[in-house]
Each structure stands twice: as C-alpha cells, then as structure tokens.
Design an enzyme around this catalytic site. Structure first.
Site, PDB file in Angstrom:
ATOM      1  N   LYS A  95     -10.733 -29.778 -30.484  1.00 24.33           N
ATOM      2  CA  LYS A  95      -9.508 -28.970 -30.535  1.00 24.33           C
ATOM      3  C   LYS A  95      -8.847 -28.899 -29.165  1.00 24.33           C
ATOM      4  O   LYS A  95      -7.652 -29.126 -29.034  1.00 24.33           O
ATOM      5  CB  LYS A  95      -9.819 -27.535 -30.990  1.00 24.33           C
ATOM      6  N   ARG A 142      -9.100 -17.186 -35.930  1.00 21.43           N
ATOM      7  CA  ARG A 142     -10.418 -17.651 -36.369  1.00 21.43           C
ATOM      8  C   ARG A 142     -10.972 -16.834 -37.527  1.00 21.43           C
ATOM      9  O   ARG A 142     -12.049 -17.151 -38.025  1.00 21.43           O
ATOM     10  CB  ARG A 142     -11.388 -17.535 -35.195  1.00 21.43           C
ATOM     11  N   ARG A 190     -21.519 -31.653 -23.672  1.00 23.36           N
ATOM     12  CA  ARG A 190     -20.481 -30.869 -22.992  1.00 23.36           C
ATOM     13  C   ARG A 190     -21.102 -29.684 -22.260  1.00 23.36           C
ATOM     14  O   ARG A 190     -20.715 -29.360 -21.141  1.00 23.36           O
ATOM     15  CB  ARG A 190     -19.448 -30.358 -24.011  1.00 23.36           C
ATOM     16  N   ARG A 212     -21.258 -24.793 -19.909  1.00 23.61           N
ATOM     17  CA  ARG A 212     -20.850 -23.698 -20.792  1.00 23.61           C
ATOM     18  C   ARG A 212     -22.068 -23.029 -21.388  1.00 23.61           C
ATOM     19  O   ARG A 212     -22.919 -23.681 -21.989  1.00 23.61           O
ATOM     20  CB  ARG A 212     -19.946 -24.231 -21.915  1.00 23.61           C
ATOM     21  N   ARG A 234     -22.615 -21.081 -33.996  1.00 25.63           N
ATOM     22  CA  ARG A 234     -21.154 -21.126 -33.962  1.00 25.63           C
ATOM     23  C   ARG A 234     -20.613 -21.945 -35.135  1.00 25.63           C
ATOM     24  O   ARG A 234     -19.565 -21.629 -35.690  1.00 25.63           O
ATOM     25  CB  ARG A 234     -20.670 -21.698 -32.617  1.00 25.63           C
TER      26      ARG A 234
HETATM   27  P1  AMP Z   1     -13.765 -21.950 -27.869  1.00 23.05           P
HETATM   28  O1  AMP Z   1     -13.528 -22.333 -26.443  1.00 23.05           O
HETATM   29  O2  AMP Z   1     -12.503 -21.947 -28.699  1.00 23.05           O
HETATM   30  O3  AMP Z   1     -14.864 -22.748 -28.512  1.00 23.05           O
HETATM   31  O4  AMP Z   1     -14.272 -20.428 -27.855  1.00 23.05           O
HETATM   32  C1  AMP Z   1     -15.474 -20.063 -27.227  1.00 23.05           C
HETATM   33  C2  AMP Z   1     -15.936 -18.707 -27.738  1.00 23.05           C
HETATM   34  O5  AMP Z   1     -14.945 -17.717 -27.431  1.00 23.05           O
HETATM   35  C3  AMP Z   1     -16.138 -18.603 -29.234  1.00 23.05           C
HETATM   36  O6  AMP Z   1     -17.413 -19.059 -29.652  1.00 23.05           O
HETATM   37  C4  AMP Z   1     -15.978 -17.105 -29.449  1.00 23.05           C
HETATM   38  O7  AMP Z   1     -17.141 -16.396 -29.024  1.00 23.05           O
HETATM   39  C5  AMP Z   1     -14.871 -16.752 -28.475  1.00 23.05           C
HETATM   40  N1  AMP Z   1     -13.541 -16.884 -29.128  1.00 23.05           N
HETATM   41  C6  AMP Z   1     -12.542 -17.768 -28.821  1.00 23.05           C
HETATM   42  N2  AMP Z   1     -11.492 -17.617 -29.620  1.00 23.05           N
HETATM   43  C7  AMP Z   1     -11.824 -16.609 -30.471  1.00 23.05           C
HETATM   44  C8  AMP Z   1     -11.165 -15.988 -31.575  1.00 23.05           C
HETATM   45  N3  AMP Z   1      -9.942 -16.378 -31.982  1.00 23.05           N
HETATM   46  N4  AMP Z   1     -11.818 -14.982 -32.206  1.00 23.05           N
HETATM   47  C9  AMP Z   1     -13.028 -14.564 -31.820  1.00 23.05           C
HETATM   48  N5  AMP Z   1     -13.724 -15.108 -30.814  1.00 23.05           N
HETATM   49  C10 AMP Z   1     -13.125 -16.126 -30.142  1.00 23.05           C
END
Ligand code: AMP
Length: 181
Positions: free
Chosen positions: A8, A83, A122, A128, A139
C-alpha cells in the site's frame, strides 16, 4: 486497502507522484507521533507494538484535523485509513462537512503467505517493531476481521477497484492507474 505487506505504502507513493496529490499514511502519522513522544504517540504505541488497531476516535481525530490543511485541497490519497467500518462511516461525515468526496477505493490483493516473508524482511530492514512474524500474523487476522468488510462497503457505493498486488512495482502502479482511469 489491502493486507499488511501488500505494498500500500509503496504504491501510494507512486500514485501520489503521478497525480501530484498528497499521500496520507495513518501508520506513518502514528509512527511520527510515537517518535515525537506526543500524547497521541503515547496512546498509540502499545496498540501498534501488539499489532492491534489504534482506537477509532484517535484515528478520526487525526484525519479530521489533517484533511482541512491546504495541501489536501487538490485531492488526497489515504493509505491505511479507513480500517474499520466506524472509521469509514466517520470519514464519510468528515468529508461531507468539508465538501469533499471519495472518487474511488482501491483494494490491493495478494496471497497471505507470500506477504509474511516480505514483511519479515521489511521489519529487519526498517526496524519496524510490528514486523515480527507473530505480530504480522495478528495484523493479517485483524485485516480480515475488521478491514476486509470495507471492501463490501465500498463495493456497495459503486467505486471499489480491485487490483492484483503481485508483480513488479511499476506493473502494479499501471494496473492501479488503469483501474481508476
Ligand atoms: P501501517 O503502516 O498502515 O501498516 O500501520 C501500522 C500500524 O498503525 C497498524 O498495525 C495499526 O496498529 C496502526 N494504524 C495505522 N492506521 C490505522 C487505522 N486506520 N486504524 C487503526 N490503527 C491504525
């Protein structure tokens, strides 16, 4: 939308460049908040480290504040948000209030097992904290339970585009551009 590791963020950066619009990644925003040790960062860290979603009200506050910035006036790309269904419904309201609307929702699709391998790599490269094998699995499960229903939500609105997320980066970008033409 798309399961963790589907690309993404990578694709959002390509699309951002193509249309010269802003790309808002809620994951990145939250990581910056954690880095800055802010109130939101402190609230979010525990959830992120455990691979859980950060509560909806925090995300809706972040997006509500961010979407009224001038740099969103020409359009924006949301990456990793919404989400959950309450986030999607909250987003509709925020957009109505600022006289904006979504043009399309893109769902990137890929085989789950292939993605775990990508994410472990990654995690090592970027350090991370939520890219360990166990947390990745969690996740992914959360994605299928809480985020995948949004695919039907946006299909019902008539602007869902489903794109195969497996292949070379430029190839996938072209598929997305073709789908949203
Ligand atoms: P990402 O970088 O999009 O994979 O997001 C990393 C983490 O941030 C996710 O696993 C969630 O813990 C949190 N996160 C990011 N976006 C959201 C969202 N829209 N709603 C809830 N948690 C989020």
């Amino acid at each position: 939308m798309g399961p963790p590791g589907v690309g993404k963020g990578t694709q959002a950066a390509c699309i951002e460049k193509h249309f010269n619009i802003i790309h808002l990644s809620t994951g990145e925003i939250l990581r910056d908040e954690i880095e800055g040790n802010t109130r939101i960062g402190k609230q979010a860290k525990g959830f992120i480290d455990l691979g859980q979603l950060v509560p909806d009200p925090i995300l809706l506050d972040i997006i509500e504040i961010r979407l009224v910035h001038d740099d969103c006036k020409n359009g924006f790309l949301l990456d990793g948000f919404p989400r959950t269904l309450p986030q999607a419904i909250g987003l509709d309201k925020i957009l109505r209030d600022c006289h904006q609307e979504l043009d399309c929702a893109i769902s990137l699709k890929a085989d789950e097992d292939e993605l775990v391998g990508r994410l472990v790599l990654r995690g090592k490269e970027l350090g991370r904290s939520d890219d360990s094998k166990e947390i990745i699995k969690k996740r992914q499960n959360i994605y299928w339970e809480q985020t995948a229903p949004l695919i039907d939500f946006y299909r019902g609105k008539g602007f869902l585009k489903e794109v195969n997320g497996i292949g070379e980066i430029p190839e996938i970008t072209n598929r997305i551009l073709e789908a949203i033409k």
